[in-house]
Design an enzyme around this catalytic site. Sequence first.
Site, PDB file in Angstrom:
ATOM      1  N   PRO A   1       0.831  -1.206   0.000  1.00 15.82           N
ATOM      2  CA  PRO A   1       0.000   0.000   0.000  1.00 15.82           C
ATOM      3  C   PRO A   1       0.864   1.254   0.000  1.00 15.82           C
ATOM      4  O   PRO A   1       1.933   1.269   0.598  1.00 15.82           O
ATOM      5  CB  PRO A   1      -0.788  -0.102   1.308  1.00 15.82           C
ATOM      6  CG  PRO A   1      -0.060  -1.092   2.153  1.00 15.82           C
ATOM      7  CD  PRO A   1       0.800  -1.930   1.263  1.00 15.82           C
ATOM      8  N   ASP A   2       0.407   2.240  -0.694  1.00 19.33           N
ATOM      9  CA  ASP A   2       1.111   3.512  -0.735  1.00 19.33           C
ATOM     10  C   ASP A   2       0.742   4.297   0.516  1.00 19.33           C
ATOM     11  O   ASP A   2      -0.391   4.716   0.683  1.00 19.33           O
ATOM     12  CB  ASP A   2       0.697   4.267  -2.000  1.00 19.33           C
ATOM     13  CG  ASP A   2       1.355   5.626  -2.085  1.00 19.33           C
ATOM     14  OD1 ASP A   2       2.128   5.976  -1.171  1.00 19.33           O
ATOM     15  OD2 ASP A   2       1.092   6.328  -3.071  1.00 19.33           O
ATOM     16  N   PHE A   3       1.721   4.472   1.384  1.00 21.59           N
ATOM     17  CA  PHE A   3       1.466   5.146   2.659  1.00 21.59           C
ATOM     18  C   PHE A   3       0.924   6.553   2.460  1.00 21.59           C
ATOM     19  O   PHE A   3       0.233   7.075   3.297  1.00 21.59           O
ATOM     20  CB  PHE A   3       2.771   5.265   3.460  1.00 21.59           C
ATOM     21  CG  PHE A   3       3.081   4.061   4.288  1.00 21.59           C
ATOM     22  CD1 PHE A   3       3.013   4.132   5.667  1.00 21.59           C
ATOM     23  CD2 PHE A   3       3.442   2.874   3.701  1.00 21.59           C
ATOM     24  CE1 PHE A   3       3.306   3.021   6.444  1.00 21.59           C
ATOM     25  CE2 PHE A   3       3.742   1.765   4.472  1.00 21.59           C
ATOM     26  CZ  PHE A   3       3.673   1.835   5.845  1.00 21.59           C
ATOM     27  N   ARG A   4       1.304   7.176   1.344  1.00 13.25           N
ATOM     28  CA  ARG A   4       1.058   8.605   1.253  1.00 13.25           C
ATOM     29  C   ARG A   4      -0.200   8.997   0.503  1.00 13.25           C
ATOM     30  O   ARG A   4      -0.836   9.971   0.851  1.00 13.25           O
ATOM     31  CB  ARG A   4       2.239   9.295   0.569  1.00 13.25           C
ATOM     32  CG  ARG A   4       3.444   9.312   1.435  1.00 13.25           C
ATOM     33  CD  ARG A   4       4.644   9.791   0.660  1.00 13.25           C
ATOM     34  NE  ARG A   4       5.841   9.258   1.278  1.00 13.25           N
ATOM     35  CZ  ARG A   4       6.408   8.149   0.927  1.00 13.25           C
ATOM     36  NH1 ARG A   4       5.934   7.447  -0.066  1.00 13.25           N
ATOM     37  NH2 ARG A   4       7.470   7.705   1.560  1.00 13.25           N
TER      38      ARG A   4
ATOM     39  N   ASP B   1       9.733  -0.093   1.786  1.00 15.48           N
ATOM     40  CA  ASP B   1       9.260  -1.482   1.818  1.00 15.48           C
ATOM     41  C   ASP B   1      10.371  -2.519   1.678  1.00 15.48           C
ATOM     42  O   ASP B   1      10.122  -3.709   1.739  1.00 15.48           O
ATOM     43  CB  ASP B   1       8.199  -1.695   0.724  1.00 15.48           C
ATOM     44  CG  ASP B   1       8.682  -1.309  -0.668  1.00 15.48           C
ATOM     45  OD1 ASP B   1       9.866  -1.568  -0.989  1.00 15.48           O
ATOM     46  OD2 ASP B   1       7.890  -0.748  -1.447  1.00 15.48           O
TER      47      ASP B   1
ATOM     48  N   ASN C   1      10.781   4.615  -1.155  1.00 15.36           N
ATOM     49  CA  ASN C   1       9.994   3.554  -0.529  1.00 15.36           C
ATOM     50  C   ASN C   1      10.692   2.990   0.702  1.00 15.36           C
ATOM     51  O   ASN C   1      11.909   2.944   0.763  1.00 15.36           O
ATOM     52  CB  ASN C   1       9.730   2.434  -1.535  1.00 15.36           C
ATOM     53  CG  ASN C   1       9.007   2.951  -2.766  1.00 15.36           C
ATOM     54  OD1 ASN C   1       8.374   4.003  -2.716  1.00 15.36           O
ATOM     55  ND2 ASN C   1       9.110   2.224  -3.862  1.00 15.36           N
TER      56      ASN C   1
ATOM     57  N   HIS D   1      13.930   7.847   2.430  1.00 16.01           N
ATOM     58  CA  HIS D   1      13.004   8.046   3.542  1.00 16.01           C
ATOM     59  C   HIS D   1      13.153   6.961   4.589  1.00 16.01           C
ATOM     60  O   HIS D   1      12.239   6.699   5.361  1.00 16.01           O
ATOM     61  CB  HIS D   1      11.566   8.131   3.026  1.00 16.01           C
ATOM     62  CG  HIS D   1      11.349   9.336   2.149  1.00 16.01           C
ATOM     63  ND1 HIS D   1      10.286   9.464   1.301  1.00 16.01           N
ATOM     64  CD2 HIS D   1      12.089  10.465   1.995  1.00 16.01           C
ATOM     65  CE1 HIS D   1      10.385  10.621   0.649  1.00 16.01           C
ATOM     66  NE2 HIS D   1      11.465  11.238   1.050  1.00 16.01           N
TER      67      HIS D   1
END
Length: 368
Positions: A90-93, A166, A164, A183
Site C-alpha cells: 500500500p502507498d502510505f502517502r 518497503d 519507498n 526516507h
Amino acid sequence: MEGEKKDDGKSPKKPEGKEEGAQGTQAGGAIDALAAGLSKYFTSAVKLDDVEKVLSEVTFEGVAKYLKSDKCTNVITMAGAGISTSAGIPDFRSPGSGLYDNLQKYNLPDPMAIFSIQYFIEHPEPFCHLAKELWPGHFKPTPCHYFVKQLHEKGKLLRHYTQNIDTLEHYTGLPADKIVEAHGTFRTSHCLTCQKEFSQDWIKEKIFAEETPTCDAEDCVGLVKPDIVFFGEKLPDRYFKCVEEDLKKCDLLIILGTSLSVQPFASLTGRVPTKTPRLYINLDKGNTNVDPFMMLFMGGGATLNFDDENNYRDVFKQATCDEGCYSLSDLVGWGKELRQTVEKEHKRLDAEIAEDKQKPKTAKGASK
Ligand SMILES: [Zn+2]
C-alpha cells in the site's frame, strides 16, 4: 515519513499552501504566467549549441540505444511508490489509499501526527498498530525492481534512490551499497535513547505482539523506532553524502513511479549534468508541470521539458513501471533474460512464502 519538512539547504522549499489545488484561482493564474515567463527565460538561457546532445533521437527508443552503448555506464534510478504497487504494497502517502481514512479510530490530533516524531515519542501505539495492519504478508519484488537489479548486473547502475520503505530492492539481491533509501527503511530500528540497533524480525515481533518496542540494553528503557523518516526528522546522512557524490556523475537518469512532488527527493532531477538524458516512466506526467518556485531556486534545471520545442534530453514513457521496464529491457536486448529472472525468482519466493505459511503461527512468523 516524507522528508519534505527538511531539506539539504540547497533544495527549494515550496511556500506553505502552494498546492496544485490553488492553480485555478486568481493567484494560480499569476503563478502560471510567472511559470511560463520563467520557462521561456531558462529555455533560451540554455544555449543549445553548447549542450552536448547525448541522444541520437529524443525518444524512448533513443534512450534504449544510448543505454545499450558503452557511453552509458552511470545510470541512476529514482523510484517512488509506483514501483511497488504491483507487489501489493500500500502507498502510505496517497490520499485514497484508504490509509488516512482509517486513522479516525486512533483519535489523532491530525492525520499526519501518526508519522510525527514528537507524537510517536508520547504515543507510539497508533503507529505500531498501523505498522501491523500494513505489514506486507510477503515480500515479492516487482519486474521493475528486477530491472534495476539487471542494470546493476550489466555494469550500468551507479545507484538506486528510493522513497519507498518497503525494502523490496533488497529482496532482488541488489547489494545494499547500491541502494539509497531516502526516507529510511523498516529493515533496521534504533533505540531513541541509546541508539542500539534492532533487526526487522525484532521490531516485527514487538509490533505483532502489540507490545511497545522498548530497548533491551542494560539500564535503558528507551523507545525503539523503525528507521523510517518521520516528520520532524532529517533524511539519512547517507542520502546527502551519496547525492553529493553521485548526481554529477550520472549519465542517464531513470525516474520510476514517483509523482515528483516530495522534496527534496524530487529535486534530484535538477542535480544531474545538463547534458544527461532523463527518462520518466509513470502513468502520468506527475508534478512535472513548470513550477516557478522550483525554477527560481534550481535555475530551471529540475523541470522536465518533454513538450518544449528545444527539448534535447527528456523522454516520457506513459506506462506502469513494470511495462515500461520490460519495454526498455526488450529494446536493449535483455528482455528475455529479465523475464526468466522474474519467473525464477517469483517461483522461489512463492515456495518460501508457502513454506512460511506451513509454520505454526507465532508472532514472529505471523503473516497477514
Ligand atoms: Zn536503548
